[in-house]
Design an enzyme around this catalytic site. Sequence first.
Site, PDB file in Angstrom:
ATOM      1  N   CYS A  31       0.851  -1.296   0.111  1.00 50.00           N
ATOM      2  CA  CYS A  31       0.024  -0.046   0.008  1.00 50.00           C
ATOM      3  C   CYS A  31       0.845   1.291  -0.012  1.00 50.00           C
ATOM      4  O   CYS A  31       1.799   1.428   0.647  1.00 50.00           O
ATOM      5  CB  CYS A  31      -1.078  -0.043   1.344  1.00 50.00           C
ATOM      6  SG  CYS A  31      -1.944   1.474   1.138  1.00 50.00           S
ATOM      7  N   ARG A  64     -12.939   1.558  -4.395  1.00 48.89           N
ATOM      8  CA  ARG A  64     -12.606   1.390  -3.081  1.00 48.89           C
ATOM      9  C   ARG A  64     -11.657   3.102  -2.613  1.00 48.89           C
ATOM     10  O   ARG A  64     -11.693   3.080  -1.835  1.00 48.89           O
ATOM     11  CB  ARG A  64     -11.214   0.329  -2.888  1.00 48.89           C
ATOM     12  CG  ARG A  64     -11.128  -0.032  -1.459  1.00 48.89           C
ATOM     13  CD  ARG A  64     -10.085  -1.144  -1.543  1.00 48.89           C
ATOM     14  NE  ARG A  64      -9.946  -1.584  -0.220  1.00 48.89           N
ATOM     15  CZ  ARG A  64      -8.985  -1.072   0.488  1.00 48.89           C
ATOM     16  NH1 ARG A  64      -7.918  -0.447   0.161  1.00 48.89           N
ATOM     17  NH2 ARG A  64      -8.736  -1.766   1.794  1.00 48.89           N
TER      18      ARG A  64
END
Length: 543
Positions: free
Chosen positions: A359, A456
């Site tokens: 991430c 998302r």
Amino acid sequence: PVSTMSTAASRGVERSRSPRARELDEKRQEDGTNGEQDLLDGFSAEQIFAKDGPNHSGFTYDDLICLPGHINFGVHDVQLGSRFTRKIELNTPIVSSPMDTVTESKMAIAMALEGGIGVIHTNLPIDAQAEEVMKVKKYKQGFITDPVCVSPTMTIAELDELKRELGFTGFPVTENGRMGSKLVGLVTKRDTDFVPDKNVRLSAIMTPLKDMVTAEEGIELVEANKILQDSKKGKLPILSKGKLLVAMIARTDLKKNANFPNATKDKGNKSLLVAAAIGTRPADKQRVQALAAAGVDAIVIDSSQGDSVYQHDMIRWIKKEFPDLQVVAGNVVTKLQAKHLLDCGADALRVGMGIGSICTTQEVCACGRAQASAVYNVAKLAAAYGVPILADGGISSPGHVVKALSLGAGAAMCGSLLAGTMETPGEYFYSNDGMRLKRYRGMGSIDAMKKGSDDRYFGSSASIKVAQGVSGTVQDKGSIHRYLPYLTQGVRHGMQDIGARTVDQLQQMLRRGELRFELRSAAAQREGGVHGLHSFERKLFDA
């Protein structure tokens, strides 16, 4: 006489103490200090994370170390039971993340059998995701519900290639080469070994259906096992009344079939429990309806920043339309974010933003929070609502799971930790140096966004997609059924060292300030890992 005896006894105890011990006691009395307090090392979590304290930094798991407590029980006495949501309990506090390189039905089945739960990712068409949920709900231990089928027109050469790729040698032959169509035969190693012409089609050498032993749909595993034993066959196809293939049973699987006493099951119908992820678009309401019809036990709303009006509306809608369906909301990292979602009716919270190994949200968006700080603060608020939290991301070892539970998490949600196992989606391949690998990517990577996960990150209508994750590879870790027991045993050892028999006791110690922590300097972190060696081999567990 009693008084005289007790006085004499106390003098005896006094004489038995060393002069140095008596001197320390006298000094403590003079200073007015509490002996027990002086022996209490470290700090409580409240002291470390206090808003008005001396620390104005966010802390990760590696910044903290749990101080050992007193052991008066064996590691086998440690119980890992915890909660996934208000109503769903787990025997193993580990959840597989809703990522398209981590969790589909195979992973969800394996996780549930081991006492955890899997969350099927949302990068699938609605009907395909619902089908993955149904595979988990219909699963019966010992039955292979998705065997690899071949068609009668396949050649032996093509079959040999398939054998090398998959590692097994027996295949059901169906009319169109797919599961769910009419069974016409079975091909095994014995059928192909002594055929010199590799261009021969399977229809010419397979065992035809009329010569096979089969069983009808609805048969119990014990009865099916007896048929295999009596017939001395290696495989038993399970057929519908229309002769369609619905499952297979293999003798090799029955021989190695383990019992899973910790499996996460529905208390009523005994089916395995499974969760599935959705987005926050209006179209996701149709997805929820399809997943609920498929029997899903929990919905996980998948968003990198969960405190949005879109998620608030989705939680309220789900709780109104499906009041018995558990809803996991998130992701959040602050108490205010958490309160907004809890007030909407969330049954659990995912905590973590920008801390996964793949991430890049914190780097790209300058937004997020160090995970230990996020878990402790959100868990403290959620506990007041009676809602568990999932520590999502930043978990790379059993020690991190222990720290997440120690800071108040109900379970650890893991992606990279489980990636590379046999049950994850995707094929293995080999690197140039011969290492067996699998692909692993963040749901914020460009590759995943192209498949639909950009919702998302609120980017589905953006003209330029900004990646908040990367794609990479991870090393083969074997099967979940061997890897997860290693992780849970590591967690048990950690809790034993702390002095907690259960997760509940561990978190009571946290709230009472009995669980003690220290912050670690960079040197202390180096010292706590492998160091001072020219080279070493890391073997996670005994094979």
